[in-house]
Design an enzyme around this catalytic site. Sequence first.
Site, PDB file in Angstrom:
ATOM      1  N   LYS A  23       0.469  -0.673  -0.024  1.00  0.00           N
ATOM      2  CA  LYS A  23       0.314   0.177   0.220  1.00  0.00           C
ATOM      3  C   LYS A  23       0.678   1.195   0.010  1.00  0.00           C
ATOM      4  CE  LYS A  23      -1.961   1.659   3.483  1.00  0.00           C
ATOM      5  NZ  LYS A  23      -1.608   3.282   3.813  1.00  0.00           N
ATOM      6  N   ASN A  24       1.863   1.381   1.045  1.00  0.00           N
ATOM      7  CA  ASN A  24       2.564   2.101   0.778  1.00  0.00           C
ATOM      8  C   ASN A  24       3.488   2.810  -0.322  1.00  0.00           C
ATOM      9  OD1 ASN A  24       0.951   2.915   3.782  1.00  0.00           O
ATOM     10  ND2 ASN A  24       3.476   2.559   4.595  1.00  0.00           N
ATOM     11  N   CYS A  69      -5.302  13.481  13.125  1.00  0.00           N
ATOM     12  CA  CYS A  69      -4.980  11.532  12.369  1.00  0.00           C
ATOM     13  C   CYS A  69      -4.659  10.578  14.139  1.00  0.00           C
ATOM     14  CB  CYS A  69      -3.984  11.197  12.130  1.00  0.00           C
ATOM     15  SG  CYS A  69      -3.140  10.072  11.707  1.00  0.00           S
ATOM     16  N   ARG A 104       0.926  14.427  13.490  1.00  0.00           N
ATOM     17  CA  ARG A 104       1.379  14.597  12.499  1.00  0.00           C
ATOM     18  C   ARG A 104       1.663  15.653  10.743  1.00  0.00           C
ATOM     19  NH1 ARG A 104      -0.366   8.969   9.465  1.00  0.00           N
ATOM     20  NH2 ARG A 104       0.880   8.623   8.304  1.00  0.00           N
ATOM     21  N   ASP A 115       4.456   0.747  11.648  1.00  0.00           N
ATOM     22  CA  ASP A 115       3.588  -0.339  11.254  1.00  0.00           C
ATOM     23  C   ASP A 115       3.592  -1.813  11.487  1.00  0.00           C
ATOM     24  OD1 ASP A 115       2.847   2.157  10.479  1.00  0.00           O
ATOM     25  OD2 ASP A 115       3.501   1.646   7.894  1.00  0.00           O
ATOM     26  N   ARG A 169      -8.290  -0.365   4.343  1.00  0.00           N
ATOM     27  CA  ARG A 169      -7.487   0.583   3.889  1.00  0.00           C
ATOM     28  C   ARG A 169      -6.815  -0.534   3.901  1.00  0.00           C
ATOM     29  NH1 ARG A 169      -6.730   4.158   7.878  1.00  0.00           N
ATOM     30  NH2 ARG A 169      -5.018   4.736   5.795  1.00  0.00           N
TER      31      ARG A 169
HETATM   32  C1  UD1 Z   1       4.476   6.940   6.366  1.00  0.00           C
HETATM   33  C2  UD1 Z   1       3.419   5.983   6.144  1.00  0.00           C
HETATM   34  C3  UD1 Z   1       3.086   5.377   7.153  1.00  0.00           C
HETATM   35  C4  UD1 Z   1       4.404   4.723   8.223  1.00  0.00           C
HETATM   36  C5  UD1 Z   1       5.480   5.917   8.861  1.00  0.00           C
HETATM   37  C6  UD1 Z   1       6.507   6.074   9.112  1.00  0.00           C
HETATM   38  C7  UD1 Z   1       2.925   5.784   4.001  1.00  0.00           C
HETATM   39  C8  UD1 Z   1       1.330   5.903   3.047  1.00  0.00           C
HETATM   40  N1  UD1 Z   1       3.274   5.752   5.431  1.00  0.00           N
HETATM   41  O1  UD1 Z   1       3.555   7.817   6.754  1.00  0.00           O
HETATM   42  O2  UD1 Z   1       2.418   3.707   7.808  1.00  0.00           O
HETATM   43  O3  UD1 Z   1       3.778   4.396   9.602  1.00  0.00           O
HETATM   44  O4  UD1 Z   1       5.506   6.112   6.863  1.00  0.00           O
HETATM   45  O5  UD1 Z   1       7.770   4.871   8.710  1.00  0.00           O
HETATM   46  O6  UD1 Z   1       3.636   6.020   3.353  1.00  0.00           O
HETATM   47  N2  UD1 Z   1       7.107  14.413  10.770  1.00  0.00           N
HETATM   48  C9  UD1 Z   1       7.560  15.853  11.270  1.00  0.00           C
HETATM   49  N3  UD1 Z   1       6.524  16.773  10.107  1.00  0.00           N
HETATM   50  C10 UD1 Z   1       6.259  16.800   8.714  1.00  0.00           C
HETATM   51  C11 UD1 Z   1       6.891  15.089   8.330  1.00  0.00           C
HETATM   52  C12 UD1 Z   1       6.290  14.290   9.410  1.00  0.00           C
HETATM   53  O7  UD1 Z   1       6.536  16.268  12.085  1.00  0.00           O
HETATM   54  O8  UD1 Z   1       6.347  17.349   7.923  1.00  0.00           O
HETATM   55  C13 UD1 Z   1       7.318  13.325  11.728  1.00  0.00           C
HETATM   56  C14 UD1 Z   1       5.766  13.005  12.040  1.00  0.00           C
HETATM   57  O9  UD1 Z   1       5.046  13.314  13.003  1.00  0.00           O
HETATM   58  C15 UD1 Z   1       6.614  11.426  12.617  1.00  0.00           C
HETATM   59  C16 UD1 Z   1       7.195  11.711  11.850  1.00  0.00           C
HETATM   60  O10 UD1 Z   1       7.818  12.886  11.854  1.00  0.00           O
HETATM   61  O11 UD1 Z   1       6.535  11.676  13.811  1.00  0.00           O
HETATM   62  C17 UD1 Z   1       7.498  10.177  10.716  1.00  0.00           C
HETATM   63  O12 UD1 Z   1       6.732  10.909  10.123  1.00  0.00           O
HETATM   64  P1  UD1 Z   1       6.738  10.278   8.412  1.00  0.00           P
HETATM   65  O13 UD1 Z   1       8.089   9.508   8.082  1.00  0.00           O
HETATM   66  O14 UD1 Z   1       6.605  11.724   7.006  1.00  0.00           O
HETATM   67  O15 UD1 Z   1       5.083   8.833   8.199  1.00  0.00           O
HETATM   68  P2  UD1 Z   1       4.617   9.313   7.356  1.00  0.00           P
HETATM   69  O16 UD1 Z   1       4.904   9.775   5.232  1.00  0.00           O
HETATM   70  O17 UD1 Z   1       3.171  10.317   7.412  1.00  0.00           O
END
Ligand code: UD1
Length: 429
Positions: free
Chosen positions: A22-23, A126, A131, A316, A408
Site C-alpha cells: 500500500k505504502n 489523525c 502528523r 507499522d 484500507r
Molecule cells: C509513512 C507511512 C506510515 C508509517 C510512517 C513511518 C505511508 C502512506 N505512510 O507515514 O504507514 O507509519 O511512514 O514509517 O507511506 N513529521 C513532521 N513533520 C512533517 C512530516 C513528518 O514532524 O512534515 C513527523 C511525523 O509526525 C512523525 C515522523 O515525522 O513523527 C515520521 O513521519 P513520516 O515518516 O513522514 O510518516 P508518513 O510519511 O506520514
Amino acid sequence: MDRIRIVGGNKLNGTIPISGAKNAALPLMIAALLTDETLILDNVPRLADVAQLQRILGNHGVDIMSAGKRPGDHEYQGQTLHISAANIIDTTAPYELVSKMRASFWVIAPLVARMHEARVSLPGGCAIGTRPVDLLNMALEKLGAELSIDGGYVVVKAPGGLKGAEIDFPKVTVSGTHVAVMAATLAKGTTVITNAACEPEIVDVADCLNKMGAKISGAGTTRIVIEGVTKLHGARHTVLPDRIETGTYAMAVAMTGGDVLLAGARPELLQSALDVLVQAGATVTPNNEGIRIARNGAGIKSVDVATAPFPGFPTDLQAQLMALMTMAKGSSHITETIFENRFMHVQELARFGARIHLDGETATVDGIAKLRGAPVMATDLRASVSLVIAALAAEGETMVNRIYHLDRGFERLEEKLSACGAQIERISG
Ligand code: UD1
C-alpha cells in the site's frame, strides 16, 4: 458497517499470498501526475485507500483504467492500473478528499513541479498523532516554491518552475522524502537530500521515476541526489511486496502456532522484524517462494523493542508485536519513537485480558497464558489488525467492529486467514 467475527484457538497452516505494498502503491499512483504519458502499475493491491486515491486523482483530471484479470492470473494477483495524467484540469485537492487520506496531500509535489501551482487542503488530525506537514512544506520552499496558507489550504506557486536545492531533513520523514524526490525530478539543476528516509517504498518509487526518465541516485541511503530533467515519460512498474502485511501475518503465525508460507514476501524488506520474531521463538525460513514462518511446540518469548526508521523495527508493526507479547512468557517493553500517540490499541487489547502498562512512550506488557475473546474496535489501520491477531489466539468469540480501517490496508484479510484454518468471517451490514 461490516464487522469481523473470529473464534480463536486454531493454528494457522498453509500459504498466504502477500499483496503489493500500500505504502508504495499510493506514492507511485501520485507520481503519475508528473507526466502526460501513461504510467502502468502492476501488482496494485485492491484496497479502500487505493480506490480513494483513484477518486482524488480523478478530480485532477487523471484517467485511470483498471485492467481485468488475464487467463492464468492467480485470484490474489494485484490489479494493473493504467494511469494517464495527459490533462490536469484542476490543481486543487479539496478538503473533503484529502481529509479522508493523509497521503493524498503528497499530490502537492507533482502538481507544483509540473503545473507550477497547487492548492492542497491541509490533511487535519489523525488518530496516531499530530502528523504535521511542515517538513514537506520546507522541502518545497527550498526548491523555490512560494507557500501560503489560505482557508485551510496550502497554496503553493513556482511561476518559473522549481530549482534544485540542498534539503536537509532535521528528522527522518517518509512523506517529506517522497515529496522532495518527486518535486526535484522536474526542478532545474541538482537537488541533494540529506537525512533522507531509507524505507524500501522510497526505493521503489525512485526506481519507477528513473524508468520514467528521472535521474535519481542514492535512494535507500540517507543521501539522495536528483538531477532535474525537463520532462518525464510513461513507464511500466511492478509494486513491491507489502512488508507490513508480511510482518503482520508472520506475527499472527507466531501468535497461534502453526506453519505458513508467506508467498512472494521478501525477507530483506523486514529483516529487523524477522529477527525479533526469531527472538520471540518463531522459526523463520526464507526460501525462493517467500518466507516460511512457524512456531511449533516452543512458547512465545518476551522481547524488548523500540521502533525506528528503516532498517529499524517499523512503527507499522508495533501494535501487532504488542498483541503477540500479550501471551509471551515474562515481561516485554515496547517503545514507540516515531509517533507520539500510537498506543490506541492498548485499551482494546486490555479487553482480551491483556496486561499492559503505559509509561510515556514505553509500554510494558506482562504476558499471560490465556486471552479471552471480546467485542473490540480500533481507530487506526495497524491497531485494528493487532486486535485480529489477539482474537486468533483468544479463547471464544471476538467481534471486531469498525473494520473500515482494515479494508484500507489489508486485502482480503479474512479470506487469507480462513484459507489457513482460522475461524474468521465478515458480517456485512
Ligand atoms: C509513512 C507511512 C506510515 C508509517 C510512517 C513511518 C505511508 C502512506 N505512510 O507515514 O504507514 O507509519 O511512514 O514509517 O507511506 N513529521 C513532521 N513533520 C512533517 C512530516 C513528518 O514532524 O512534515 C513527523 C511525523 O509526525 C512523525 C515522523 O515525522 O513523527 C515520521 O513521519 P513520516 O515518516 O513522514 O510518516 P508518513 O510519511 O506520514
